[in-house]
Design a protein around this motif. Structure first.
Motif, mmCIF file in Angstrom:
data_model
loop_
_atom_site.group_PDB
_atom_site.id
_atom_site.type_symbol
_atom_site.label_atom_id
_atom_site.label_comp_id
_atom_site.label_asym_id
_atom_site.label_seq_id
_atom_site.Cartn_x
_atom_site.Cartn_y
_atom_site.Cartn_z
ATOM 1 N N ILE A 1 0.958 -1.256 -0.252
ATOM 2 C CA ILE A 1 0.155 0.469 0.279
ATOM 3 C C ILE A 1 0.617 1.782 0.021
ATOM 4 N N ASN A 2 1.912 1.304 -0.575
ATOM 5 C CA ASN A 2 3.121 1.700 -0.624
ATOM 6 C C ASN A 2 2.920 3.293 0.029
ATOM 7 N N LYS A 3 3.242 2.525 1.856
ATOM 8 C CA LYS A 3 3.601 2.947 3.172
ATOM 9 C C LYS A 3 5.211 2.707 3.492
ATOM 10 N N LEU A 4 6.055 3.381 2.145
ATOM 11 C CA LEU A 4 7.590 3.380 1.734
ATOM 12 C C LEU A 4 8.022 3.885 3.170
ATOM 13 N N GLY A 5 7.074 5.836 3.590
ATOM 14 C CA GLY A 5 7.589 6.507 4.700
ATOM 15 C C GLY A 5 7.501 5.938 5.918
ATOM 16 N N CYS B 1 -3.427 6.702 0.558
ATOM 17 C CA CYS B 1 -4.819 6.201 0.433
ATOM 18 C C CYS B 1 -4.418 6.041 -1.271
ATOM 19 N N VAL B 2 -4.709 4.300 -1.067
ATOM 20 C CA VAL B 2 -4.255 3.573 -2.055
ATOM 21 C C VAL B 2 -5.256 3.250 -3.817
ATOM 22 N N PRO B 3 -7.423 3.702 -2.940
ATOM 23 C CA PRO B 3 -7.867 3.536 -3.861
ATOM 24 C C PRO B 3 -7.068 5.028 -4.861
ATOM 25 N N CYS B 4 -7.013 6.216 -3.737
ATOM 26 C CA CYS B 4 -6.884 7.626 -4.874
ATOM 27 C C CYS B 4 -5.746 7.277 -5.660
ATOM 28 N N ILE B 5 -4.752 6.828 -5.722
ATOM 29 C CA ILE B 5 -3.340 6.613 -6.397
ATOM 30 C C ILE B 5 -3.699 6.104 -7.387
ATOM 31 N N ALA B 6 -4.709 4.869 -7.027
ATOM 32 C CA ALA B 6 -5.012 3.521 -8.335
ATOM 33 C C ALA B 6 -5.916 4.566 -8.750
ATOM 34 N N ASN B 7 -6.475 5.778 -8.990
ATOM 35 C CA ASN B 7 -7.471 6.860 -9.831
ATOM 36 C C ASN B 7 -6.618 6.597 -10.152
#
Length: 236
Positions: free
Chosen positions: A91-95, A172-178
């Motif tokens: 879910i791209n939480k690299l930080g 926000c995974v859905p936000c980035i997917a959009n």
């Protein structure tokens, strides 16, 4: 579980090198244990509001990983710790992963699991940080924009135009997917009197925001809004 002013100052100065000069001055005073005047105290309150959630999230994540790393069975320990970090990577939480890497590398013994995860993590990290900002991605300041006039301030610059407003967050995974479908919409209205505004809200790091704008090629008018802006936007 809280954080002292000195912890906040140390964290922001180390993890957010692009922090504003006036914020940096106050943070340096805190680290030097210099007395803060009324204006400095007000600035420090703003800084705490911006970064405290990020700090508490890191602390919470460290506690959770430490518990997994204390599992006595080596196989269960290594599998559970790796899965915990993989879920964040997905879910791209690299930080959130970065502060945990050293304890993970030190405690996890299964070479295959560790190397597989670290390879995936470093590849995603490299892709994120080496993305170049598009010339069509305009990075705007929203400094001081809070309260009921926030949306008015946001739209004032684009009076008379059709506005597409996307409110998103770095976590926000859905936000980035959009974002890819949004790019297709921008292409459809290319050359038309339509403005695409992307307002990033309730996100801890401006650095990660800029990197994601670059990686996702979010071309349009980009704004980073502080957490306290959320109620005003929600009401509208």
């Amino acid at each position: 579980m809280g954080a002292s002013k000195n912890e906040i100052a140390t964290f922001v100065l180390e993890k957010h090198p692009d922090v504003k000069d006036d914020y940096r001055a106050v943070l340096n005073k805190v680290q030097a244990k210099t007395d803060l005047d009324a204006a400095d105290t007000k600035t420090m309150d703003k800084i705490e509001q911006l970064y405290i959630q990020e700090i508490l999230t890191i602390k919470s994540n460290q506690i959770a990983l430490d518990q997994l790393l204390e599992i006595k069975d080596p196989a269960l320990r290594d599998i559970n710790a790796t899965m915990y970090l993989y879920r964040k990577l997905e879910i791209n939480k690299l930080g959130e992963i970065e502060p945990l890497i050293e304890s993970y590398k030190k405690k996890v013994q299964n070479t295959y699991l560790k190397n597989t995860f670290l390879t995936a993590y470093n590849a995603q990290l490299d892709r994120l940080h080496n993305s170049k900002l598009s010339l069509l991605s305009v990075m705007n300041s929203a400094e001081g924009w809070t309260g009921p006039d926030l949306l008015k301030n946001l739209l004032a610059k684009y009076k008379g135009k059709v506005v597409y407003l996307d409110i998103w967050a770095t976590w926000c995974v859905p936000c980035i997917a959009n974002m890819p479908p949004s790019a297709k919409l921008r292409e459809k209205f290319k050359g038309k009197d339509v403005v695409f505004i992307y307002a990033c809200l309730n996100s801890p790091s401006q650095t990660n925001w800029k990197n994601l704008v670059a990686e996702q090629k979010i071309e349009g008018e980009n704004y980073f809004l502080i957490k306290s802006s959320r109620p005003a936007l929600a009401r509208r």
